[in-house]
Write a protein that holds these residues in place. Structure first.
Motif, PDB file in Angstrom:
ATOM      1  N   VAL D  46      -1.069  -8.809 -35.961  1.00 56.09           N
ATOM      2  CA  VAL D  46      -0.404 -10.066 -36.296  1.00 56.09           C
ATOM      3  C   VAL D  46      -1.448 -11.141 -36.600  1.00 56.09           C
ATOM      4  O   VAL D  46      -2.418 -11.285 -35.862  1.00 56.09           O
ATOM      5  CB  VAL D  46       0.486 -10.560 -35.127  1.00 56.09           C
ATOM      6  CG1 VAL D  46       1.123 -11.910 -35.457  1.00 56.09           C
ATOM      7  CG2 VAL D  46       1.574  -9.539 -34.814  1.00 56.09           C
ATOM      8  N   TRP D  47      -1.227 -11.861 -37.688  1.00 55.18           N
ATOM      9  CA  TRP D  47      -2.032 -13.040 -37.983  1.00 55.18           C
ATOM     10  C   TRP D  47      -1.127 -14.258 -37.793  1.00 55.18           C
ATOM     11  O   TRP D  47      -0.004 -14.291 -38.306  1.00 55.18           O
ATOM     12  CB  TRP D  47      -2.544 -13.015 -39.432  1.00 55.18           C
ATOM     13  CG  TRP D  47      -3.547 -11.955 -39.736  1.00 55.18           C
ATOM     14  CD1 TRP D  47      -4.905 -12.078 -39.768  1.00 55.18           C
ATOM     15  CD2 TRP D  47      -3.277 -10.582 -40.076  1.00 55.18           C
ATOM     16  NE1 TRP D  47      -5.495 -10.894 -40.091  1.00 55.18           N
ATOM     17  CE2 TRP D  47      -4.536  -9.943 -40.292  1.00 55.18           C
ATOM     18  CE3 TRP D  47      -2.121  -9.810 -40.206  1.00 55.18           C
ATOM     19  CZ2 TRP D  47      -4.646  -8.598 -40.633  1.00 55.18           C
ATOM     20  CZ3 TRP D  47      -2.232  -8.478 -40.548  1.00 55.18           C
ATOM     21  CH2 TRP D  47      -3.478  -7.882 -40.757  1.00 55.18           C
ATOM     22  N   ARG D  48      -1.633 -15.239 -37.042  1.00 53.81           N
ATOM     23  CA  ARG D  48      -0.817 -16.410 -36.673  1.00 53.81           C
ATOM     24  C   ARG D  48      -0.972 -17.521 -37.707  1.00 53.81           C
ATOM     25  O   ARG D  48      -2.092 -17.870 -38.104  1.00 53.81           O
ATOM     26  CB  ARG D  48      -1.282 -16.954 -35.315  1.00 53.81           C
ATOM     27  CG  ARG D  48      -1.236 -15.946 -34.196  1.00 53.81           C
ATOM     28  CD  ARG D  48       0.181 -15.717 -33.752  1.00 53.81           C
ATOM     29  NE  ARG D  48       0.278 -14.589 -32.809  1.00 53.81           N
ATOM     30  CZ  ARG D  48       1.437 -14.052 -32.472  1.00 53.81           C
ATOM     31  NH1 ARG D  48       2.576 -14.513 -33.007  1.00 53.81           N
ATOM     32  NH2 ARG D  48       1.469 -13.045 -31.624  1.00 53.81           N
ATOM     33  N   TRP D  49       0.142 -18.060 -38.106  1.00 57.35           N
ATOM     34  CA  TRP D  49       0.117 -19.180 -39.051  1.00 57.35           C
ATOM     35  C   TRP D  49      -0.618 -20.366 -38.443  1.00 57.35           C
ATOM     36  O   TRP D  49      -1.328 -21.105 -39.122  1.00 57.35           O
ATOM     37  CB  TRP D  49       1.556 -19.571 -39.407  1.00 57.35           C
ATOM     38  CG  TRP D  49       1.670 -20.471 -40.598  1.00 57.35           C
ATOM     39  CD1 TRP D  49       2.073 -21.778 -40.609  1.00 57.35           C
ATOM     40  CD2 TRP D  49       1.387 -20.125 -41.960  1.00 57.35           C
ATOM     41  NE1 TRP D  49       2.063 -22.272 -41.893  1.00 57.35           N
ATOM     42  CE2 TRP D  49       1.635 -21.285 -42.753  1.00 57.35           C
ATOM     43  CE3 TRP D  49       0.936 -18.967 -42.593  1.00 57.35           C
ATOM     44  CZ2 TRP D  49       1.462 -21.308 -44.143  1.00 57.35           C
ATOM     45  CZ3 TRP D  49       0.772 -18.993 -43.968  1.00 57.35           C
ATOM     46  CH2 TRP D  49       1.020 -20.141 -44.734  1.00 57.35           C
ATOM     47  N   SER D  50      -0.483 -20.488 -37.144  1.00 54.08           N
ATOM     48  CA  SER D  50      -1.143 -21.599 -36.457  1.00 54.08           C
ATOM     49  C   SER D  50      -2.662 -21.474 -36.529  1.00 54.08           C
ATOM     50  O   SER D  50      -3.389 -22.445 -36.350  1.00 54.08           O
ATOM     51  CB  SER D  50      -0.699 -21.631 -34.986  1.00 54.08           C
ATOM     52  OG  SER D  50      -1.021 -20.383 -34.370  1.00 54.08           O
ATOM     53  N   TRP D 290       4.912  -8.208 -43.280  1.00 54.80           N
ATOM     54  CA  TRP D 290       6.063  -9.098 -43.099  1.00 54.80           C
ATOM     55  C   TRP D 290       5.556 -10.511 -42.820  1.00 54.80           C
ATOM     56  O   TRP D 290       4.516 -10.687 -42.206  1.00 54.80           O
ATOM     57  CB  TRP D 290       6.900  -8.672 -41.897  1.00 54.80           C
ATOM     58  CG  TRP D 290       7.559  -7.334 -41.943  1.00 54.80           C
ATOM     59  CD1 TRP D 290       6.946  -6.118 -41.915  1.00 54.80           C
ATOM     60  CD2 TRP D 290       8.967  -7.078 -41.981  1.00 54.80           C
ATOM     61  NE1 TRP D 290       7.887  -5.114 -41.940  1.00 54.80           N
ATOM     62  CE2 TRP D 290       9.140  -5.675 -41.970  1.00 54.80           C
ATOM     63  CE3 TRP D 290      10.098  -7.891 -42.016  1.00 54.80           C
ATOM     64  CZ2 TRP D 290      10.399  -5.070 -41.996  1.00 54.80           C
ATOM     65  CZ3 TRP D 290      11.354  -7.293 -42.035  1.00 54.80           C
ATOM     66  CH2 TRP D 290      11.501  -5.888 -42.039  1.00 54.80           C
ATOM     67  N   GLN D 291       6.349 -11.495 -43.246  1.00 53.45           N
ATOM     68  CA  GLN D 291       6.082 -12.860 -42.820  1.00 53.45           C
ATOM     69  C   GLN D 291       7.373 -13.477 -42.300  1.00 53.45           C
ATOM     70  O   GLN D 291       8.431 -13.373 -42.944  1.00 53.45           O
ATOM     71  CB  GLN D 291       5.538 -13.719 -43.972  1.00 53.45           C
ATOM     72  CG  GLN D 291       5.152 -15.120 -43.467  1.00 53.45           C
ATOM     73  CD  GLN D 291       4.556 -16.027 -44.521  1.00 53.45           C
ATOM     74  OE1 GLN D 291       4.926 -15.956 -45.670  1.00 53.45           O
ATOM     75  NE2 GLN D 291       3.640 -16.899 -44.106  1.00 53.45           N
ATOM     76  N   LEU D 313       2.319 -13.540 -39.859  1.00 49.72           N
ATOM     77  CA  LEU D 313       2.353 -12.336 -40.685  1.00 49.72           C
ATOM     78  C   LEU D 313       1.980 -11.131 -39.833  1.00 49.72           C
ATOM     79  O   LEU D 313       1.116 -11.230 -38.965  1.00 49.72           O
ATOM     80  CB  LEU D 313       1.349 -12.452 -41.837  1.00 49.72           C
ATOM     81  CG  LEU D 313       1.652 -13.532 -42.883  1.00 49.72           C
ATOM     82  CD1 LEU D 313       0.506 -14.517 -42.965  1.00 49.72           C
ATOM     83  CD2 LEU D 313       1.945 -12.893 -44.229  1.00 49.72           C
ATOM     84  N   PHE D 314       2.632 -10.006 -40.115  1.00 50.91           N
ATOM     85  CA  PHE D 314       2.180  -8.798 -39.412  1.00 50.91           C
ATOM     86  C   PHE D 314       2.178  -7.599 -40.340  1.00 50.91           C
ATOM     87  O   PHE D 314       2.970  -7.517 -41.277  1.00 50.91           O
ATOM     88  CB  PHE D 314       2.989  -8.528 -38.136  1.00 50.91           C
ATOM     89  CG  PHE D 314       4.470  -8.433 -38.305  1.00 50.91           C
ATOM     90  CD1 PHE D 314       5.274  -9.571 -38.220  1.00 50.91           C
ATOM     91  CD2 PHE D 314       5.087  -7.205 -38.514  1.00 50.91           C
ATOM     92  CE1 PHE D 314       6.650  -9.491 -38.356  1.00 50.91           C
ATOM     93  CE2 PHE D 314       6.468  -7.111 -38.640  1.00 50.91           C
ATOM     94  CZ  PHE D 314       7.253  -8.253 -38.568  1.00 50.91           C
TER      95      PHE D 314
END
Lengths: 360, 360, 360, 360
Positions: D46-50, D290-291, D313-314
């Motif tokens: 997972v990549w964090r938008w934050s 996915w987002q 996003l993952f």
């Protein structure tokens, strides 16, 4: 004048006004236009080779082949379609007869054609200038718009059957026709046509050759058909049920560039039944013409039963239940309009379940 | 600290933070990721049969065939793809060697495979239980997920080449593999496999057989390939230019149910060049492996020139200009990943114009 | 008796024997069966809305809608096909009239149908139980074998045109028909049908929905059609020539699961001509029926010229040169049998070259 | 020296000779090359938008957009594919950031691309000269080889995600790239692009427009996507189960000329889960990114569980079991490489049976 009489008068006037205005109501015609299931005008019918061939011979004596009439072909006319030279509503089938050394002149048309040879040899059909020998058991194609002419190079007459989609193309107003040169483009009589040399290798295609709507292989030789049917029955005997039904082998002539039917508008097949085998009763939407190539059989077409033998042709109308029972081993050529129904989403089939069918 | 230094520090920090967050900027990698034209890591390369075969023989002496390793196959490893047993980024190619009376055990996998035989005979590959003889010049298919095993029924070793889409399937993480029974399912050695008996008739298909993604005909015999090539060249001599280029004939192995490639992910072809013919220089997107089946030729691959002869294999990377010049009549087997590019809309071709090409 | 007389006698006998044997020679019928170009029996013809609608109204007074007759539909009968309720050899077109609060009962059939609404509203057609509002400018589909019934929920009558492939299906003996329940399955009158809610989003399809031969979107609303035509003309004005011809916009109703025609056997289109525009003269194989939705135009059909206005319908036979000249801005609905010819490889088109056509 | 030692020596020599000859044996590598089921190197991640968005902002301050680097895009780098800017083995995904009044210069490439907007507006992407507004919830396509440039016309920065098939095209060595003009071809900012005006009408296509491999409709607006999802859930509530699973609606972005995927190499979809809904655990061959567009959810990826919210996003590697459970109503955009597997016959799916699924 009573109300009822007034109504009837008004109705009569209405129908008369419809007629004057080129209108026809649905409510009086619905059941004819849209029957609960197909009610073909065409009827099941058998044409006997013993009757056909002598008539073709007599034509050979009396009628020249030439420009205008183009071919000495005598069409099967289904009694249910009176006055029309149609074997079925979509299919034209004829015996064509070419005397010794005769030539049928070059032309082309949008109608799709094939020849199937029940007996004889000595004629070459030149398709787009490619001379194709015609011999017993062979299927020879003439795709839409391909120029073709036939020449008998021998001292004996030869007869075969022609199948075309003339009725379909006529109903669709899609026929174009052009005369070719009056003289044959070639008098060569090679054993193997160029299309066979290029395309007649199982599973191999020339690199760079584009897909084509009709088969570029235009001669399907009896030796191959016979071998394929023999193999299917042998494989079934060995425990690999690759036949259509027990004792019933069948091949479809196909287009090697697409795997689909060899011709766009007509399906062509060859069936072999072992002696004693009876095919499962079957109905399909669409019509077919069969010719007995060899052997004898009893054909049930709806309520009718016919005994048929070598050369006999029979028409199977749409949705007519049919079954074939072989008295001897029976070989039958079949052509139909099924590709039309497949293309238009109108295919329907009803068949008694058959055990053991499996084709890999 | 100057502004520039501050900036550099900020940038360094940014890149370090990218890295910590599992991110990579495009602007530093764009030209590698998206080159102006393909820059394959794979290189043009030739593997010599004179080197391959003795190594396969030595393996035959030292390495048993058995469960786990599964096959005594030795893969061509493109020097541009170090450490990987890949002939090209998508294609795996190997020499497989089976000693006298040896058996390679049954398994199946989603990877698609074929065998091409440069020499020898005596091995049967059983594909889904159907024993298929392997002989010089034959192409034998093993479609995705078909169980297969090989058995050498003779007292002599046999070697052939295997082609698979292993690298492609690995990059796509799409590989499934299952072991079959340890004992051969059949020890029959028929001359003709069942699939050939059912499907090996030009233009004929069993009625009722469904279309299949891979060819149901799984043996393409040399006699047919040779005849097709011979005919193409003869037809060209007669004035019907059906070859790829003057003096260059070619056939593609195809799936009779669709007309398309015999296999889903790999294209298989056979080429024949007359002595002295040089093919037009050509680039295509996608890679290929060729094997010289007979004769001698000089191959130009980008800047490199190699002389090749019987058994030699060479890899042609994507977009590498290549041309083949035949010293003698040269017969070459070729396989490529072109169906992948066709399916994904990535096909590109650059070819020097060639006169007289026409295939009907 | 002279030789010539003998020959004639022999010929007469031969023809008589043909007849007795249900045979018809080709050489006497060839030019009719296989004309040089299509010679349709159907003729160019116009039916006037000013005549049609009052006749439909009178039918509304005199003829009940009910089981058996099924629909109060009055078919256009091409004068060239006497006695047949066919607008063209393949197409059935009718005005259907439903009085206030009337219901046309449920049935289904293999014939494909659509409704196009020239005026009015208040009727819902329930297609497989999904109530679809019918309003001015809308095209509503009834795919083959879908149960359907119509109900007028208002206090006013409503009329529209029905298009079906009845003649084609009849000639092919492919018609099946079944009555549905006598009572309407639903009396709901939603503004938007379920099929529109599911499929009426541009370029979006439900995940998991399979492709379908006929469009699952069964209502094409006027607002969308109008907007599409308006945009085409505006884009052309802005320098992006996306119209069919200068001043001639056109949309085809399509199946979102395949991109092909909305219906399997009939093409449906809407055309808009700016005032003063004349379409390039055009011939195509296959027939069409047009209805003027709005405006006035002069139609040239072969040798004939007709002035047409709102509601008028005209038939264009196969290969009949036709052109439309708009007096005012003219909106026209068109349906044809073109998918049949496309599927069978019989399409032909002759059109005067048109400048500036480009659709991206 | 013992026999065993001799053997080992011989083997060592053999392997060394393999290496020298650029050969690698199968028997030592089989289990890696051909695993029993996919063993992706890529990991669930997972990549964090934050985290992403602030890094993009910092890049905006430090890194100019310009020729060479081309785009201020920061790619997700899957930790399982170290050093590579690949979200999965086939998919590239990045956040792109464009400062106020900035322009990203024109180029085109064979790689296929799209943009999906999580937030913001003010940027127009000019695709082949057609300016396409980018706004929250919109999907914007850039088909292979289409020239494109982006310009921010506002005083605020904007960020969105880019999806490309860069890794796939790189592995296939199929990338071509060309720079376009340095100056924007247009600075127009229309509300609606030309492609939308021409193609954005449900079920309607311009007559004469040819089929295209990628969608000619290149903007899919949020209002349509939202309406389609809303309708699916409402229809299910009304008793017409048209959703993927109970409480789980989904649309696929499609090509109106074919009904297939909007892009050739990537599938694009939007999913909506009602609060509390958990999707059936599912594995497919192929990878996806996915987002989260809105809401919160818990994602199970193999053994891992992640809580995700807006913008996160993952990556889901091939054959990784995954399931999503919505804490609130959750809207998710998804893209994958499924069309590649479909085209190559490599698709496999394992899903826990789900009740009530039906899409008409």
């Amino acid at each position: 004048m009573t109300t009822l009489e007034q109504d009837q008068t008004a109705l009569d006037e209405l129908y008369s006004d419809f007629s004057a205005a080129n209108l026809i109501p649905l409510w009086t015609t619905r059941s004819d236009l849209m029957p609960l299931s197909p009610r073909p005008a065409a009827v099941p019918y058998v044409w006997r080779w013993s009757e056909l061939y002598p008539l073709a011979q007599r034509s050979g004596d009396l009628v020249p082949v030439g420009r205008g009439g183009e071919r000495r072909a005598i069409a099967l006319a289904n009694p249910g379609l009176p006055g029309r030279p149609y074997a079925t509503p979509t299919l034209w089938a004829a015996i064509q007869y070419l005397g010794p050394r005769e030539t049928a002149p070059s032309h082309h048309h949008t109608q799709t054609a094939f020849r199937f040879v029940i007996d004889g040899e000595g004629v070459w059909t030149n398709v787009e200038g490619d001379p194709v020998a015609m011999r017993r058991g062979d299927l020879l194609l003439t795709p839409s718009w391909a120029f073709h002419e036939h020449q008998n190079t021998s001292d004996r007459p030869m007869a075969w059957i022609d199948g075309l989609d003339i009725p379909l193309v006529q109903q669709l107003d899609a026929g174009f026709f052009e005369f070719g040169p009056d003289k044959p483009g070639t008098t060569a009589t090679p054993d193997r046509s160029r299309n066979e040399r290029l395309w007649g290798h199982p599973g191999l295609r020339p690199i760079g050759a584009a897909d084509q709507p009709s088969s570029p292989l235009m001669a399907y030789r009896w030796a191959h058909t016979d071998a394929a049917l023999t193999a299917q029955l042998e494989l079934a005997d060995e425990g690999y049920p690759t036949t259509l039904e027990p004792g019933h082998a069948g091949v479809r002539y196909s287009n090697p560039t697409t795997g689909g039917d060899a011709l766009v508008t007509m399906r062509t097949e060859f069936h072999r039944l072992r002696a004693g085998v009876r095919t499962a009763p079957r109905r399909i939407v669409g019509s077919a013409v069969w010719q007995v190539f060899d052997g004898e059989a009893t054909v049930t077409l709806g309520e009718d039963r016919f005994t048929v033998k070598k050369g006999d042709l029979f028409a199977v109308p749409s949705w007519c239940e049919h079954s074939i029972e072989a008295s001897t081993q029976a070989d039958l050529f079949r052509f139909s309009d099924e590709p039309v129904y497949d293309a238009l989403g109108l295919t329907r089939l009803a068949q008694q379940a058959v055990e053991g069918r499996e084709v890999r």
